[in-house]
Scaffold this motif. Structure first.
Motif, mmCIF file in Angstrom:
data_model
loop_
_atom_site.group_PDB
_atom_site.id
_atom_site.type_symbol
_atom_site.label_atom_id
_atom_site.label_comp_id
_atom_site.label_asym_id
_atom_site.label_seq_id
_atom_site.Cartn_x
_atom_site.Cartn_y
_atom_site.Cartn_z
ATOM 1 N N SER A 123 -2.202 -7.509 -0.294
ATOM 2 C CA SER A 123 -1.758 -6.121 -0.289
ATOM 3 C C SER A 123 -2.164 -5.426 -1.576
ATOM 4 O O SER A 123 -2.256 -6.043 -2.645
ATOM 5 C CB SER A 123 -0.239 -6.052 -0.107
ATOM 6 O OG SER A 123 0.404 -6.733 -1.162
ATOM 7 N N LEU A 124 -2.433 -4.132 -1.463
ATOM 8 C CA LEU A 124 -2.756 -3.300 -2.612
ATOM 9 C C LEU A 124 -1.654 -2.262 -2.780
ATOM 10 O O LEU A 124 -1.239 -1.632 -1.808
ATOM 11 C CB LEU A 124 -4.099 -2.585 -2.406
ATOM 12 C CG LEU A 124 -5.365 -3.440 -2.465
ATOM 13 C CD1 LEU A 124 -6.575 -2.570 -2.172
ATOM 14 C CD2 LEU A 124 -5.524 -4.103 -3.823
ATOM 15 N N SER A 125 -1.212 -2.088 -3.987
ATOM 16 C CA SER A 125 -0.201 -1.068 -4.260
ATOM 17 C C SER A 125 -0.805 0.310 -3.994
ATOM 18 O O SER A 125 -1.931 0.598 -4.417
ATOM 19 C CB SER A 125 0.268 -1.185 -5.714
ATOM 20 O OG SER A 125 1.124 -0.128 -6.032
ATOM 21 N N TYR A 126 -0.058 1.155 -3.297
ATOM 22 C CA TYR A 126 -0.597 2.461 -2.928
ATOM 23 C C TYR A 126 -0.856 3.346 -4.156
ATOM 24 O O TYR A 126 -1.742 4.206 -4.111
ATOM 25 C CB TYR A 126 0.335 3.165 -1.938
ATOM 26 C CG TYR A 126 0.267 2.567 -0.567
ATOM 27 C CD1 TYR A 126 -0.835 2.797 0.259
ATOM 28 C CD2 TYR A 126 1.280 1.745 -0.096
ATOM 29 C CE1 TYR A 126 -0.920 2.236 1.517
ATOM 30 C CE2 TYR A 126 1.207 1.168 1.163
ATOM 31 C CZ TYR A 126 0.109 1.420 1.969
ATOM 32 O OH TYR A 126 0.017 0.852 3.215
ATOM 33 N N ASP A 181 -6.395 -2.028 15.395
ATOM 34 C CA ASP A 181 -6.897 -3.029 14.451
ATOM 35 C C ASP A 181 -5.942 -3.192 13.269
ATOM 36 O O ASP A 181 -5.700 -4.316 12.816
ATOM 37 C CB ASP A 181 -8.284 -2.607 13.947
ATOM 38 C CG ASP A 181 -8.884 -3.641 13.007
ATOM 39 O OD1 ASP A 181 -9.034 -4.802 13.425
ATOM 40 O OD2 ASP A 181 -9.200 -3.291 11.849
ATOM 41 N N THR A 182 -5.384 -2.089 12.780
ATOM 42 C CA THR A 182 -4.444 -2.164 11.650
ATOM 43 C C THR A 182 -3.206 -2.962 12.032
ATOM 44 O O THR A 182 -2.717 -3.789 11.249
ATOM 45 C CB THR A 182 -4.040 -0.742 11.189
ATOM 46 O OG1 THR A 182 -5.212 0.000 10.851
ATOM 47 C CG2 THR A 182 -3.123 -0.807 9.989
ATOM 48 N N ILE A 183 -2.695 -2.727 13.237
ATOM 49 C CA ILE A 183 -1.534 -3.488 13.715
ATOM 50 C C ILE A 183 -1.902 -4.948 13.917
ATOM 51 O O ILE A 183 -1.209 -5.856 13.459
ATOM 52 C CB ILE A 183 -0.986 -2.880 15.026
ATOM 53 C CG1 ILE A 183 -0.395 -1.488 14.778
ATOM 54 C CG2 ILE A 183 0.067 -3.798 15.646
ATOM 55 C CD1 ILE A 183 -0.037 -0.732 16.044
ATOM 56 N N ILE A 188 -2.881 3.822 5.072
ATOM 57 C CA ILE A 188 -1.998 2.682 5.368
ATOM 58 C C ILE A 188 -2.812 1.394 5.480
ATOM 59 O O ILE A 188 -2.444 0.353 4.929
ATOM 60 C CB ILE A 188 -1.209 2.938 6.665
ATOM 61 C CG1 ILE A 188 -0.222 4.088 6.474
ATOM 62 C CG2 ILE A 188 -0.462 1.668 7.107
ATOM 63 C CD1 ILE A 188 0.435 4.558 7.756
ATOM 64 N N GLY A 189 -3.950 1.465 6.192
ATOM 65 C CA GLY A 189 -4.795 0.291 6.386
ATOM 66 C C GLY A 189 -5.388 -0.242 5.100
ATOM 67 O O GLY A 189 -5.583 -1.458 4.950
#
Length: 335
Positions: free
Chosen positions: A35-38, A302-304, A27-28
């Motif tokens: 943003s990067l496409s998953y 950190d991700t949040i 997710i991070g």
């Protein structure tokens, strides 16, 4: 002897935590300012992505994710040692002043010594350890009683007092510093994950590679140190020697972590408590669980934090404090 059912429970919890860490990492890697496409993560990881994808992933996201995970693990292990040795559920390297000692040493080094070149990165954990070590010595001396050993309540009060005093010293140090350096120290104090580059990982990783196996090797001794002093003496161990050795390990772990993650508290408080609630208080069981909980907890924070507010987000230390401070108050009132 540990019951086989408890060992199975520990293994299941460790597997679950590893899965949660992997999910959080994925997710991070995908979310952030860019943003990067998953569906593009795997090609980028394998070197088949665009320049932009690989730059964002390997130069920005992955270093920060790894350093956050390692820092959380180190802080959780440090807190586990401190709580066991001091027999105090409120012990945490951030609460009792060890992080502040490391912070003052880093501030002095950053403000008054040359900071150019790659050697700066590798010197930071050593400088932080020196500051934390000196602080820990004073805290230990002020909270130790020759007849009754370490006084748990006195330890927390002494540590909080040192933490406040060291914060005052930090303010004095930065009052006449350059604006750029003041900004860095302010971010460090807020618990901003700033060491987000591969050299910082190389600087932090050896401390964990050496100290995690060492602490697990000492798990039986930690069990004994967690008993009251007459019982521990009766079991035939040199209390002071063992206590000093493992406390040095706790100081080294906390100092190495905060040297690159900033002044983050409460990870070392919360992770051991959750681990003990899950698998019990034997160090062989709860320490591995606490290490993974600490890494995952800081990674989630950190991700949040970095995705809440654009463009810079909220420091992970603030997110952790929002969770940890009420929990600390709860423990303080309950104990």
């Amino acid at each position: 002897m540990i019951h086989p059912s408890l060992l199975r429970k520990q293994r299941m919890i460790l597997i679950l935590l590893i899965v949660l860490i992997i999910i959080t990492i994925i997710i991070g890697m995908g979310i952030g300012g860019t943003s990067l496409s998953y569906d593009r993560l795997l090609p980028a990881l394998l070197g088949n992505g665009t320049f932009k994808e690989e730059f964002v992933l390997f130069s920005i996201r992955l270093p920060q994710i790894i350093i956050t995970l390692l820092g959380g693990m180190a802080l959780a292990l440090s807190g586990s040692i401190l709580q066991t040795v001091t027999r105090n559920d409120l012990a945490d390297p951030g609460i009792i002043g060890i992080n502040s000692g490391a912070g003052v040493a880093i501030a002095i080094f950053f403000l008054f010594f040359p900071t150019e070149g790659g050697s700066f990165v590798y010197a930071l954990p050593l400088v932080a350890f020196l500051g934390a070590f000196i602080t820990a010595i004073f805290i230990y001396l002020f909270s130790y009683n020759r007849r009754t050993g370490i006084q748990p309540v006195k330890l927390v009060l002494t540590g909080v007092g040192f933490s406040m005093a060291l914060s005052g010293i930090m303010v004095v140090l930065i009052s006449s510093a350059e604006r750029e350096k003041v900004d860095f120290i302010a971010k460090w104090l807020a618990g901003n994950i700033w060491g987000t580059d591969w050299p910082f990982i190389i600087a932090l990783l050896p401390w964990l590679i050496i100290l995690i196996p060492f602490v697990l090797y000492k798990a039986n001794r930690l069990n004994i140190l967690g008993l009251n002093e007459p019982v521990a003496i009766g079991l035939g161990i040199s209390i002071e020697k063992e206590r000093i050795v493992v406390l040095l390990a706790a100081v080294a772990l906390a100092a190495s972590a905060v040297s690159v993650t900033g002044g983050i508290a409460f990870v070392g408080l919360i992770a051991p408590h959750i681990a003990k609630a899950l698998v019990g208080s034997r160090n062989q069981l709860f320490i591995p669980v606490a290490i993974l909980i600490g890494g995952w907890f800081l990674l989630v924070a950190d991700t949040i934090g970095r995705n809440l507010i654009e463009p810079n987000g909220i420091p992970a230390g603030i997110i952790v404090a929002l969770i940890g401070a009420p929990y600390f108050m709860y423990l303080l009132l309950r104990k």
